[in-house]
Enzyme design. Structure first.
Site, PDB file in Angstrom:
ATOM      1  N   GLU A 112       0.842  -1.210   0.000  1.00 52.42           N
ATOM      2  CA  GLU A 112       0.000   0.000   0.000  1.00 52.42           C
ATOM      3  C   GLU A 112       0.877   1.260   0.000  1.00 52.42           C
ATOM      4  O   GLU A 112       0.762   2.126   0.881  1.00 52.42           O
ATOM      5  CB  GLU A 112      -0.988  -0.005   1.184  1.00 52.42           C
ATOM      6  CG  GLU A 112      -1.980  -1.150   1.070  1.00 52.42           C
ATOM      7  CD  GLU A 112      -3.193  -1.086   2.000  1.00 52.42           C
ATOM      8  OE1 GLU A 112      -3.236  -0.212   2.878  1.00 52.42           O
ATOM      9  OE2 GLU A 112      -4.092  -1.925   1.829  1.00 52.42           O
TER      10      GLU A 112
ATOM     11  N   GLU B  89      -4.859  -8.570  -0.726  1.00 53.45           N
ATOM     12  CA  GLU B  89      -5.661  -8.335   0.484  1.00 53.45           C
ATOM     13  C   GLU B  89      -7.119  -8.213   0.062  1.00 53.45           C
ATOM     14  O   GLU B  89      -7.464  -7.362  -0.761  1.00 53.45           O
ATOM     15  CB  GLU B  89      -5.201  -7.077   1.219  1.00 53.45           C
ATOM     16  CG  GLU B  89      -3.894  -7.276   1.961  1.00 53.45           C
ATOM     17  CD  GLU B  89      -3.485  -6.100   2.833  1.00 53.45           C
ATOM     18  OE1 GLU B  89      -4.375  -5.397   3.353  1.00 53.45           O
ATOM     19  OE2 GLU B  89      -2.262  -5.897   2.979  1.00 53.45           O
TER      20      GLU B  89
HETATM   21  O1  AHR Z   1      -5.167  -6.202   6.767  1.00 53.78           O
HETATM   22  C1  AHR Z   1      -5.121  -5.062   7.527  1.00 53.78           C
HETATM   23  C2  AHR Z   1      -4.488  -3.885   6.828  1.00 53.78           C
HETATM   24  O2  AHR Z   1      -5.265  -3.488   5.756  1.00 53.78           O
HETATM   25  C3  AHR Z   1      -3.137  -4.134   6.196  1.00 53.78           C
HETATM   26  O3  AHR Z   1      -2.111  -4.015   7.116  1.00 53.78           O
HETATM   27  C4  AHR Z   1      -3.045  -3.050   5.185  1.00 53.78           C
HETATM   28  O4  AHR Z   1      -2.229  -3.388   4.110  1.00 53.78           O
HETATM   29  C5  AHR Z   1      -4.486  -2.807   4.787  1.00 53.78           C
HETATM   30  O5  AHR Z   1      -4.812  -1.490   4.790  1.00 53.78           O
END
Ligand code: AHR
Length: 678
Positions: free
Chosen positions: A208, A325
């Protein structure tokens, strides 16, 4: 014992009469209670392989994902193996987790890996600023993570620190883990007790980077990607697969800029999309059900949107879209630390998991890996723990039910379904996907997202005759059904038998809010792979040897032949030079059993494989050993096989393997290869 339905005509007539009776009666009782769905498929339109890594997991130093959920330490009263809890380990092995991402998430961009190696008492502590400001004592570090992966049988995927780290730190980490040579990092690893290097293929270039990973602009980030990837070195035969931080949800500008500026130096681009819902995971009415499912189905549009941009810069689909994610993000459970993201998991989450997996299968040509967030105790977890107690969530059960799709051939489905309407808005009631495995079995996974209405579903698969069908279902009376520590088996898969089969149709009564996976055994009647009549087959393949330097495989028909002969297997002829030559092999592969076969061409440099005149593997280019997979549906008998190989310099390697019904993956043995004697 499994309920197995057989297509035999007496039984069929009997079932038919009973069905007519049931249908007649149910038309009075359930008149308004059934939607209708028609699903068709055609074995001739099989399309690509569903990468096993679509079933990848994510584990971050966040809340009790690592500490307590996975790692309890060797001295814990909780039974463990080298510090890793045994109950969780067993559950993960049963799930056949293919791949595990670590150490974050946001944590990755403030993690300095050298703090997590060496004697535990000498490891410095740090503050985990992203997740509650707790003290991280670094007792779970690189060695512990890689041992966990070895125990589970999962491939590691490590996210490097770009946000607050350095290029040197990143490239040293790769050297520490993967190098077998005489250098400072490999020597340090040996000093810390690990003689042999590990293999780690997947590396993330930050996480991110548009947000917690450094709030960068895509122009700046793409330059960093170019810089970092320059120093991600391959040691021995470890080949680094470089994954760039990708777009946040629908940020198409990010995708466009990174693909344009760095698309040529990466192997994957990571999309993050959470089904966010600021409300509790297990207290909701139908409104909450509908909203969450509607939001999660957006994944399909997001993949299409980003894939379209990637197609522009990478039409051959060399760069994968990696959804590293995803999952539901509900409000945390009452009385838990808000920074620990601990949430329960219900039938609604099971429907979210199933729907997303179906979407990922549909995009298997571009989506090669996904990582649900997160594996234990965080967000849409597989497993929840409370000290010594452990429970498997409904999401775990969906992943377990779907596992047969991994590495199978995608069979596209046309789904014509009813609408699930809520408050004037509608979404499709049924979603699904299907695949054919190397035993020739078809798995169809269906999800009825409608919480009120069952669905009458018919499935017809062209060029396939049903013989035996079995099925498992995950469903509940209540939308918010869950597994608790006191009632861990409240929601588990059971056998499903409310369906009938004939040779060419499967008719199903699919309950409301349910996930079902069918296993169809039968006969593939497609024309694909009809055998060839070979008049006078003799062992060995023919090969032709050519000279020249090419960066890509040329048109072999115009190359002068320097020498030719017969060869037992597809390997580099003994008399070959060390560079600047090409070889073309041709002949027949003898198939002993009808079915789907996977082929693998591992080559350094380029190679291509053709079966029955159709190119099924393209592993072209000048490169270190890379293995590429293809498949073919083949009937018993002889099939034409052709392999093209190019050696441009440096290392050289060639091996072509086969895997199929009752056949483990192996280099195509000499007794399967023939040529036609004139
Ligand atoms: O999964 C939780 C968080 O969500 C992670 O650390 C991040 O990459 C995302 O914003």
């Amino acid at each position: 014992m499994q309920v197995r339905k057989t297509n035999n005509s007496t039984l069929r007539n009997h079932i038919f009469s009973v069905l007519i009776l049931i249908m007649f009666l149910s038309s009075f009782i359930f008149a308004q209670n059934n939607g209708k769905t028609k699903i068709t498929a055609d074995v001739d339109s099989i399309a690509g392989i569903i990468d096993a890594n679509i079933y990848g997991q994510f584990s971050e130093h966040l809340g009790s994902c690592i500490y307590g959920g996975i790692w309890v330490g060797k001295d814990s009263p909780i039974p463990n193996t080298n510090g890793i809890r045994n109950d969780v380990l067993e559950a993960l092995k049963k799930l056949e987790v293919p791949l595990l991402r670590w150490p974050g998430g946001c944590f990755a961009d403030e993690y300095h890996w050298m703090d997590g190696i060496g004697p535990k008492e000498q490891r410095p502590s740090m503050v985990n600023t992203n997740w509650g400001g707790v003290v991280e004592d670094n007792s779970f570090g690189t060695h512990e993570f890689l041992e966990l992966c070895e125990m589970v049988g999962a491939e590691p995927y490590i996210s490097g620190n770009v946000g607050s780290g350095t290029v040197e730190e990143f490239s040293n980490w790769i050297q520490y883990i993967t190098s077998d040579g005489e250098n400072p990092m490999a020597n340090l690893r040996r000093k810390n007790g690990r003689e042999k290097p590990w293999k780690v293929k997947y590396w993330g270039i930050g996480n991110e980077s548009w947000g917690c990973g450094g709030r960068m602009r895509p122009e700046y980030y793409s330059d960093l990607v170019r810089r970092y990837t320059t120093f991600t070195k391959n040691y021995g035969d470890n080949r680094v697969y470089k994954i760039a931080s990708g777009p946040n949800v629908d940020d198409t500008v990010w995708t466009e800029v990174v693909m344009k500026n760095a698309g040529k130096v990466i192997d994957g681009l990571a999309l993050h999309y959470y089904t966010s819902n600021g409300k509790p995971a297990a207290q909701f009415e139908e409104k909450g059900w509908f909203e969450v499912i509607q939001k999660t189905l957006r994944m399909d549009d997001l993949i299409k949107m980003h894939s379209a941009i990637m197609d522009k810069y990478d039409p051959s689909k060399n760069v994968a879209l990696i959804v590293d994610e995803w999952g539901t993000w509900h409000a945390v459970e009452p009385e838990t630390n808000p920074s620990f993201l601990y949430q329960q998991n219900t039938m609604r989450d099971a429907v979210v998991a199933a729907s997303n997996l179906n979407i990922f299968h549909d995009h298997a040509d571009r989506v090669k890996m996904t990582n649900i967030a997160q594996m234990v105790n965080v967000l849409q977890a597989m497993i929840l723990t409370d000290n010594e107690k452990m429970v498997l969530t409904p999401t775990y059960h969906v992943f377990e039910m779907y596992k047969e799709h991994k590495n199978s051939i995608r069979l596209p489905l046309n789904i014509n379904t009813s609408d699930y309407v809520y408050d004037g808005e509608s979404i499709p009631s049924v979603n699904g996907s299907a695949s054919i495995n190397s035993k020739g079995q078809i798995h169809v996974s269906l999800c009825n997202v409608n919480p009120n209405q069952s669905e009458k579903i018919s499935i017809s698969i062209k060029s396939f005759e049903n013989k035996n069908v079995t099925a498992r279902i995950l469903t509940s009376e209540k939308m918010d059904a869950l597994n608790s520590f006191d009632n861990p088996n409240n929601l588990v898969p059971t056998e499903f038998s409310d369906f009938s089969i004939s040779k060419d149709k499967l008719e199903i009564n699919m309950p409301a809010k349910s996930v079902i996976v069918f296993e169809l055994e039968g006969k593939i009647t497609s024309n694909i792979g009809a055998a060839i009549d070979v008049k006078n087959p003799k062992p060995k393949l023919e090969f032709k040897y050519h000279k020249g330097y090419f960066s890509n495989l040329p048109d072999f028909s115009i190359l002068p032949v320097v020498s030719d002969g017969l060869i037992e297997q597809i390997k580099i002829p003994d008399e070959s030079e060390s560079s600047d030559f090409l070889v073309r092999y041709s002949g027949y592969v003898k198939i002993l059993k009808d079915g789907f076969y996977n082929f693998y061409a591992n080559s350094d440099d380029g190679s291509r494989l053709f079966i029955d005149g159709k190119r099924i593997i393209n592993n072209d280019g000048l490169h270190a050993p890379i293995e590429v997979k293809g498949f073919a549906s083949l009937l018993e008998g002889f099939h034409k096989i052709e392999v093209e190989f190019n050696q441009g310099g440096g290392g050289m390697e060639l091996g072509v393997s086969i895997e199929g019904p009752e056949m483990k993956k192996q280099i195509i043995p000499a007794n399967m290869l023939f040529h036609e004697s004139k």
